[in-house]
Motif scaffolding. Structure first.
Motif, PDB file in Angstrom:
ATOM      1  N   ARG A  33      14.516   5.750   3.044  1.00  0.00           N
ATOM      2  CA  ARG A  33      13.535   6.359   4.184  1.00  0.00           C
ATOM      3  C   ARG A  33      12.136   6.022   4.297  1.00  0.00           C
ATOM      4  N   LEU A  34      11.716   5.728   3.083  1.00  0.00           N
ATOM      5  CA  LEU A  34      10.247   5.354   2.902  1.00  0.00           C
ATOM      6  C   LEU A  34      10.305   3.937   3.669  1.00  0.00           C
ATOM      7  N   GLU A  35      11.010   3.056   3.459  1.00  0.00           N
ATOM      8  CA  GLU A  35      11.034   1.741   3.991  1.00  0.00           C
ATOM      9  C   GLU A  35      10.954   1.951   5.465  1.00  0.00           C
ATOM     10  N   GLU A  36      11.698   2.862   6.168  1.00  0.00           N
ATOM     11  CA  GLU A  36      12.074   3.017   7.597  1.00  0.00           C
ATOM     12  C   GLU A  36      10.739   3.576   8.044  1.00  0.00           C
ATOM     13  N   LEU A  37      10.063   4.567   7.307  1.00  0.00           N
ATOM     14  CA  LEU A  37       8.886   5.295   7.780  1.00  0.00           C
ATOM     15  C   LEU A  37       7.668   4.264   7.944  1.00  0.00           C
ATOM     16  N   ILE A  38       7.624   3.403   6.858  1.00  0.00           N
ATOM     17  CA  ILE A  38       6.536   2.259   7.012  1.00  0.00           C
ATOM     18  C   ILE A  38       6.666   1.344   7.969  1.00  0.00           C
ATOM     19  N   ARG A  39       7.835   1.014   8.167  1.00  0.00           N
ATOM     20  CA  ARG A  39       8.103  -0.168   9.331  1.00  0.00           C
ATOM     21  C   ARG A  39       7.816   0.577  10.791  1.00  0.00           C
ATOM     22  N   ALA A  40       8.308   1.879  10.989  1.00  0.00           N
ATOM     23  CA  ALA A  40       7.777   2.652  12.016  1.00  0.00           C
ATOM     24  C   ALA A  40       6.383   2.972  12.337  1.00  0.00           C
ATOM     25  N   ARG A  41       5.787   3.202  11.195  1.00  0.00           N
ATOM     26  CA  ARG A  41       4.098   3.294  11.133  1.00  0.00           C
ATOM     27  C   ARG A  41       3.550   2.088  11.725  1.00  0.00           C
ATOM     28  N   ALA A  42       4.143   1.013  11.164  1.00  0.00           N
ATOM     29  CA  ALA A  42       3.208  -0.349  11.510  1.00  0.00           C
ATOM     30  C   ALA A  42       3.512  -0.715  12.981  1.00  0.00           C
ATOM     31  N   ASP A  43       5.007  -0.339  13.499  1.00  0.00           N
ATOM     32  CA  ASP A  43       5.105  -0.684  14.792  1.00  0.00           C
ATOM     33  C   ASP A  43       4.308   0.204  15.891  1.00  0.00           C
ATOM     34  N   GLU A  44       4.085   1.347  15.330  1.00  0.00           N
ATOM     35  CA  GLU A  44       3.256   2.280  16.236  1.00  0.00           C
ATOM     36  C   GLU A  44       1.803   1.679  16.418  1.00  0.00           C
ATOM     37  N   HIS A  45       1.333   1.194  15.496  1.00  0.00           N
ATOM     38  CA  HIS A  45      -0.174   0.748  15.361  1.00  0.00           C
ATOM     39  C   HIS A  45      -0.148  -0.932  15.714  1.00  0.00           C
ATOM     40  N   GLY A  46       1.030  -1.606  15.942  1.00  0.00           N
ATOM     41  CA  GLY A  46       1.027  -2.790  16.138  1.00  0.00           C
ATOM     42  C   GLY A  46       0.542  -3.845  14.683  1.00  0.00           C
ATOM     43  N   TRP A  47       0.768  -3.199  13.988  1.00  0.00           N
ATOM     44  CA  TRP A  47       0.301  -3.924  12.672  1.00  0.00           C
ATOM     45  C   TRP A  47       1.526  -4.857  12.216  1.00  0.00           C
ATOM     46  N   GLU A  48       1.338  -5.860  11.519  1.00  0.00           N
ATOM     47  CA  GLU A  48       2.444  -6.742  10.847  1.00  0.00           C
ATOM     48  C   GLU A  48       2.587  -6.535   9.355  1.00  0.00           C
ATOM     49  N   ILE A  49       4.039  -6.139   8.954  1.00  0.00           N
ATOM     50  CA  ILE A  49       4.195  -5.993   7.754  1.00  0.00           C
ATOM     51  C   ILE A  49       4.478  -7.608   7.117  1.00  0.00           C
ATOM     52  N   VAL A  50       3.895  -7.923   6.283  1.00  0.00           N
ATOM     53  CA  VAL A  50       4.183  -9.337   5.797  1.00  0.00           C
ATOM     54  C   VAL A  50       5.124  -9.226   4.683  1.00  0.00           C
ATOM     55  N   ALA A  51       5.053  -8.252   3.809  1.00  0.00           N
ATOM     56  CA  ALA A  51       5.664  -8.027   2.452  1.00  0.00           C
ATOM     57  C   ALA A  51       5.848  -6.637   2.209  1.00  0.00           C
ATOM     58  N   LEU A  52       6.874  -6.094   1.753  1.00  0.00           N
ATOM     59  CA  LEU A  52       7.190  -4.684   1.404  1.00  0.00           C
ATOM     60  C   LEU A  52       8.098  -4.627   0.038  1.00  0.00           C
ATOM     61  N   GLU A  53       7.538  -3.907  -0.717  1.00  0.00           N
ATOM     62  CA  GLU A  53       8.674  -3.816  -1.896  1.00  0.00           C
ATOM     63  C   GLU A  53       8.384  -2.340  -2.459  1.00  0.00           C
ATOM     64  N   VAL A  54       9.568  -1.691  -2.227  1.00  0.00           N
ATOM     65  CA  VAL A  54       9.290  -0.006  -2.910  1.00  0.00           C
ATOM     66  C   VAL A  54      10.189  -0.118  -4.308  1.00  0.00           C
ATOM     67  N   MET A  55       9.286   0.212  -5.399  1.00  0.00           N
ATOM     68  CA  MET A  55       9.951   0.172  -6.582  1.00  0.00           C
ATOM     69  C   MET A  55       9.855   1.606  -6.851  1.00  0.00           C
ATOM     70  N   PRO A  56      10.625   1.812  -8.001  1.00  0.00           N
ATOM     71  CA  PRO A  56      10.864   3.414  -8.241  1.00  0.00           C
ATOM     72  C   PRO A  56       9.632   4.208  -8.566  1.00  0.00           C
ATOM     73  N   GLU A  57       8.666   3.789  -8.833  1.00  0.00           N
ATOM     74  CA  GLU A  57       7.437   4.273  -9.268  1.00  0.00           C
ATOM     75  C   GLU A  57       6.010   3.858  -8.468  1.00  0.00           C
ATOM     76  N   HIS A  58       6.293   2.961  -7.672  1.00  0.00           N
ATOM     77  CA  HIS A  58       5.107   2.585  -6.914  1.00  0.00           C
ATOM     78  C   HIS A  58       5.540   1.833  -5.703  1.00  0.00           C
ATOM     79  N   VAL A  59       4.674   1.579  -4.656  1.00  0.00           N
ATOM     80  CA  VAL A  59       4.986   0.643  -3.439  1.00  0.00           C
ATOM     81  C   VAL A  59       3.915  -0.105  -3.335  1.00  0.00           C
ATOM     82  N   HIS A  60       4.286  -1.462  -3.020  1.00  0.00           N
ATOM     83  CA  HIS A  60       3.336  -2.493  -2.572  1.00  0.00           C
ATOM     84  C   HIS A  60       3.684  -2.638  -1.275  1.00  0.00           C
ATOM     85  N   LEU A  61       2.532  -2.974  -0.409  1.00  0.00           N
ATOM     86  CA  LEU A  61       2.602  -3.353   1.008  1.00  0.00           C
ATOM     87  C   LEU A  61       1.551  -4.377   1.271  1.00  0.00           C
ATOM     88  N   PHE A  62       2.051  -5.509   2.030  1.00  0.00           N
ATOM     89  CA  PHE A  62       1.030  -6.231   2.482  1.00  0.00           C
ATOM     90  C   PHE A  62       0.944  -6.321   3.786  1.00  0.00           C
TER      91      PHE A  62
END
Length: 130
Positions: A33-62
């Motif tokens: 769900r977190l990955e879905e939400l991140i991608r949806a928010r990026a799309d809303e703003h016209g931002w490009e997600i270059v890399a995304l990694e959701v780990m059990p205790e943290h998130v990395h987003l480029f």
């Protein structure tokens, strides 16, 4: 390279955030769900997600963003939006999720992307937390 109001730009932000006390609560359905939400928010703003990694205790987003959006705005949009929705959908996530943001300037885009893409591999080798 993109242009905005006649200015060429290439702004990449490496955003990292984690649950309070780095509790490993971002797995399973929460991760999906977190990955879905991140991608949806990026799309809303016209931002490009270059890399995304959701780990059990943290998130990395480029993410590549527009110059009209400050780094704190970009990070806040992801953190606030996802936190609001995840807390509503998953009651055990009611604690605060602090975040860190850095601009990608001292290293190349490829280096940041490789770092994010290899999070799981480094974790399995015992490389600790990022």
């Amino acid at each position: 390279m993109r242009t905005f109001l006649g200015v060429a730009y290439d702004l990449g932000y490496h955003v990292v955030w984690c649950p309070k006390y780095r509790r490993p609560v971002l797995g399973g359905r929460v991760k999906d769900r977190l990955e879905e939400l991140i991608r949806a928010r990026a799309d809303e703003h016209g931002w490009e997600i270059v890399a995304l990694e959701v780990m059990p205790e943290h998130v990395h987003l480029f993410v590549k963003a527009h110059p009209k959006n400050s780094p704190s705005y970009v990070a806040g949009q992801f953190k606030g939006f996802t936190s609001h929705h995840l807390r509503a959908e998953f009651g055990h996530l009611r604690s605060q999720l602090p975040y860190f943001v850095a601009t990608v300037g001292a290293v190349s885009d490829e280096t940041v992307q490789r770092y994010i893409d290899t999070q799981e591999e480094r974790r399995s080798r015992g490389g600790g937390r990022a």
